[in-house]
Design a protein around this motif. Structure first.
Motif, PDB file in Angstrom:
ATOM      1  N   UNK A   1       6.556 -21.018 -53.313  1.00 15.22           N
ATOM      2  CA  UNK A   1       6.033 -20.439 -54.547  1.00 15.22           C
ATOM      3  C   UNK A   1       5.870 -18.945 -54.348  1.00 15.22           C
ATOM      4  N   UNK A   2       5.865 -18.220 -55.440  1.00 15.02           N
ATOM      5  CA  UNK A   2       5.720 -16.772 -55.338  1.00 15.02           C
ATOM      6  C   UNK A   2       5.867 -16.131 -56.689  1.00 15.02           C
ATOM      7  N   UNK A   3       6.172 -14.825 -56.678  1.00 13.51           N
ATOM      8  CA  UNK A   3       6.390 -14.108 -57.929  1.00 13.51           C
ATOM      9  C   UNK A   3       7.497 -13.085 -57.751  1.00 13.51           C
ATOM     10  N   UNK A   4       8.196 -12.829 -58.844  1.00 11.33           N
ATOM     11  CA  UNK A   4       9.278 -11.858 -58.873  1.00 11.33           C
ATOM     12  C   UNK A   4       8.854 -10.744 -59.823  1.00 11.33           C
ATOM     13  N   UNK A   5       8.946  -9.513 -59.371  1.00  4.75           N
ATOM     14  CA  UNK A   5       8.560  -8.357 -60.180  1.00  4.75           C
ATOM     15  C   UNK A   5       9.632  -8.102 -61.231  1.00  4.75           C
ATOM     16  N   UNK A   6       9.210  -7.981 -62.499  1.00  7.20           N
ATOM     17  CA  UNK A   6      10.137  -7.748 -63.596  1.00  7.20           C
ATOM     18  C   UNK A   6      10.038  -6.350 -64.180  1.00  7.20           C
ATOM     19  N   UNK A   7       9.024  -5.581 -63.823  1.00 13.50           N
ATOM     20  CA  UNK A   7       8.895  -4.221 -64.338  1.00 13.50           C
ATOM     21  C   UNK A   7       8.396  -3.287 -63.249  1.00 13.50           C
ATOM     22  N   UNK A   8       8.676  -2.015 -63.412  1.00 10.93           N
ATOM     23  CA  UNK A   8       8.224  -1.037 -62.433  1.00 10.93           C
ATOM     24  C   UNK A   8       6.705  -0.911 -62.424  1.00 10.93           C
ATOM     25  N   UNK A   9       6.037  -1.140 -63.563  1.00  4.87           N
ATOM     26  CA  UNK A   9       4.595  -1.036 -63.653  1.00  4.87           C
ATOM     27  C   UNK A   9       3.932  -2.047 -62.722  1.00  4.87           C
ATOM     28  N   UNK A  10       4.509  -3.240 -62.567  1.00 10.20           N
ATOM     29  CA  UNK A  10       3.899  -4.251 -61.728  1.00 10.20           C
ATOM     30  C   UNK A  10       4.076  -3.961 -60.237  1.00 10.20           C
TER      31      UNK A  10
END
Length: 56
Positions: free
Chosen positions: A45-54
């Motif tokens: 499990x994890x997360x993928x960054x979709x924007x530069x702000x994140x």
């Protein structure tokens, strides 16, 4: 004459909305995920960054 005042009022409201939107910070954007095998056991499990702000 009332039509002209109505047009001015509408344009003032639009200008206020645009100004307020420009001052708001951008939300963070990321996609969370969970991977399961065929027995429904979680193995990643994890997360993928979709924007530069994140990334900040």
């Amino acid at each position: 004459m009332p039509e002209k005042l109505n047009e001015i009022a509408i344009s003032n409201v639009i200008a206020l909305v645009i100004t307020e939107l420009q001052q708001k910070t951008l939300p963070e954007a990321y996609m969370g995920y969970a991977l399961y095998d065929s027995d429904s056991t979680l193995y990643e499990q994890g997360k993928v960054i979709l924007s530069k702000k994140s990334e900040e």
